[in-house]
Write a protein that holds these residues in place. Sequence first.
Motif, PDB file in Angstrom:
ATOM      1  N   CYS A 212       0.635  -1.102  -0.340  1.00  0.00           N
ATOM      2  CA  CYS A 212       0.117  -0.023   0.194  1.00  0.00           C
ATOM      3  C   CYS A 212       1.015   1.335   0.203  1.00  0.00           C
ATOM      4  O   CYS A 212       0.080   2.569   0.252  1.00  0.00           O
ATOM      5  CB  CYS A 212      -1.063  -0.238   1.216  1.00  0.00           C
ATOM      6  N   ARG A 213       2.385   0.922   0.439  1.00  0.00           N
ATOM      7  CA  ARG A 213       3.161   2.609  -0.359  1.00  0.00           C
ATOM      8  C   ARG A 213       3.085   3.507   1.370  1.00  0.00           C
ATOM      9  O   ARG A 213       3.828   4.517   0.867  1.00  0.00           O
ATOM     10  CB  ARG A 213       3.226   3.069  -1.081  1.00  0.00           C
ATOM     11  N   ASN A 214       2.816   2.402   2.546  1.00  0.00           N
ATOM     12  CA  ASN A 214       2.467   3.223   3.873  1.00  0.00           C
ATOM     13  C   ASN A 214       3.641   3.361   4.086  1.00  0.00           C
ATOM     14  O   ASN A 214       4.900   2.052   3.724  1.00  0.00           O
ATOM     15  CB  ASN A 214       1.849   2.765   4.263  1.00  0.00           C
ATOM     16  N   LEU A 215       3.989   3.918   5.116  1.00  0.00           N
ATOM     17  CA  LEU A 215       5.684   4.263   5.758  1.00  0.00           C
ATOM     18  C   LEU A 215       5.685   3.389   6.834  1.00  0.00           C
ATOM     19  O   LEU A 215       4.952   3.427   8.135  1.00  0.00           O
ATOM     20  CB  LEU A 215       6.087   5.285   5.821  1.00  0.00           C
ATOM     21  N   LEU A 216       6.609   2.107   6.884  1.00  0.00           N
ATOM     22  CA  LEU A 216       6.368   1.630   8.104  1.00  0.00           C
ATOM     23  C   LEU A 216       7.883   1.979   8.815  1.00  0.00           C
ATOM     24  O   LEU A 216       8.597   1.516   7.922  1.00  0.00           O
ATOM     25  CB  LEU A 216       6.630  -0.256   7.746  1.00  0.00           C
ATOM     26  N   LEU A 217       7.644   1.339  10.373  1.00  0.00           N
ATOM     27  CA  LEU A 217       9.011   1.234  10.812  1.00  0.00           C
ATOM     28  C   LEU A 217       8.862   0.099  11.850  1.00  0.00           C
ATOM     29  O   LEU A 217       7.875  -0.738  12.275  1.00  0.00           O
ATOM     30  CB  LEU A 217       7.905   2.702  12.290  1.00  0.00           C
ATOM     31  N   TYR A 218       9.778  -0.282  11.666  1.00  0.00           N
ATOM     32  CA  TYR A 218      10.514  -1.697  12.341  1.00  0.00           C
ATOM     33  C   TYR A 218      11.654  -1.767  13.389  1.00  0.00           C
ATOM     34  O   TYR A 218      12.476  -0.337  12.906  1.00  0.00           O
ATOM     35  CB  TYR A 218      10.781  -2.676  10.831  1.00  0.00           C
ATOM     36  N   PRO A 219      11.964  -2.308  14.001  1.00  0.00           N
ATOM     37  CA  PRO A 219      13.300  -2.871  14.929  1.00  0.00           C
ATOM     38  C   PRO A 219      13.827  -3.049  13.765  1.00  0.00           C
ATOM     39  O   PRO A 219      14.111  -3.667  13.523  1.00  0.00           O
ATOM     40  CB  PRO A 219      12.275  -4.128  15.688  1.00  0.00           C
TER      41      PRO A 219
ATOM     42  N   VAL B 296      -2.002  -2.367   7.642  1.00  0.00           N
ATOM     43  CA  VAL B 296      -2.869  -2.258   7.081  1.00  0.00           C
ATOM     44  C   VAL B 296      -3.531  -3.356   5.436  1.00  0.00           C
ATOM     45  O   VAL B 296      -4.328  -3.501   5.395  1.00  0.00           O
ATOM     46  CB  VAL B 296      -2.596  -0.598   6.308  1.00  0.00           C
ATOM     47  N   CYS B 297      -2.475  -3.801   4.983  1.00  0.00           N
ATOM     48  CA  CYS B 297      -2.756  -4.230   3.885  1.00  0.00           C
ATOM     49  C   CYS B 297      -2.334  -5.539   4.215  1.00  0.00           C
ATOM     50  O   CYS B 297      -2.519  -6.751   2.668  1.00  0.00           O
ATOM     51  CB  CYS B 297      -2.132  -3.258   2.323  1.00  0.00           C
ATOM     52  N   ASN B 298      -1.498  -5.568   5.512  1.00  0.00           N
ATOM     53  CA  ASN B 298      -1.462  -6.518   5.124  1.00  0.00           C
ATOM     54  C   ASN B 298      -0.335  -8.587   4.672  1.00  0.00           C
ATOM     55  O   ASN B 298       0.000  -9.047   4.864  1.00  0.00           O
ATOM     56  CB  ASN B 298      -2.207  -8.379   5.465  1.00  0.00           C
ATOM     57  N   ALA B 299       0.630  -6.959   3.615  1.00  0.00           N
ATOM     58  CA  ALA B 299       1.343  -7.305   2.765  1.00  0.00           C
ATOM     59  C   ALA B 299       3.003  -8.177   3.550  1.00  0.00           C
ATOM     60  O   ALA B 299       3.383  -6.914   5.024  1.00  0.00           O
ATOM     61  CB  ALA B 299       1.816  -6.162   1.675  1.00  0.00           C
ATOM     62  N   VAL B 300       3.575  -8.430   2.918  1.00  0.00           N
ATOM     63  CA  VAL B 300       4.274  -8.876   4.315  1.00  0.00           C
ATOM     64  C   VAL B 300       6.439  -7.937   2.790  1.00  0.00           C
ATOM     65  O   VAL B 300       6.235  -8.727   1.688  1.00  0.00           O
ATOM     66  CB  VAL B 300       5.205 -10.482   4.031  1.00  0.00           C
TER      67      VAL B 300
END
Length: 145
Positions: free
Chosen positions: A31-38, A48-52
Amino acid sequence: MPVPLAPYPTPPAPYSPPANGSQSQLVCSGCRNLLLYPVGATSVCCAVCNAVTAVPPPGTEMAQLVCGGCHTLLMYIRGATSVQCSCCHTVNLALEANQVAHVNCGNCRMLLMYQYGARSVKCAVCNFVTSVGASTSMTEQKINS
């Protein structure tokens, strides 16, 4: 005879980021949202879209640009020469900071960015072509398109 009560199972500990709080970010491949991850994660599941989305290997320098076709923020591995947008499939030229130059449009004064060494640059706002290069006199012409 009384039945002994077993202690309640302890609830699982809620997720907490690493002690030093180091996080990184990437753009969701769905979905092109910005994701934060450790830091240390190998993939991130979008809420949001469950894409990995796979996380680039540690130490990989990332860069970003805005797609010229649909204005979506694109992230790519630094050093790539072109980046294809997954939304509109436009192939975008990826230039390093030292490969671009700036000039104001000779008509509307919009700040324009162009590839270093180009002889002219066309304004996307007013379609005016501003000459650039070694000469100090700017020659401009109107192009209908």
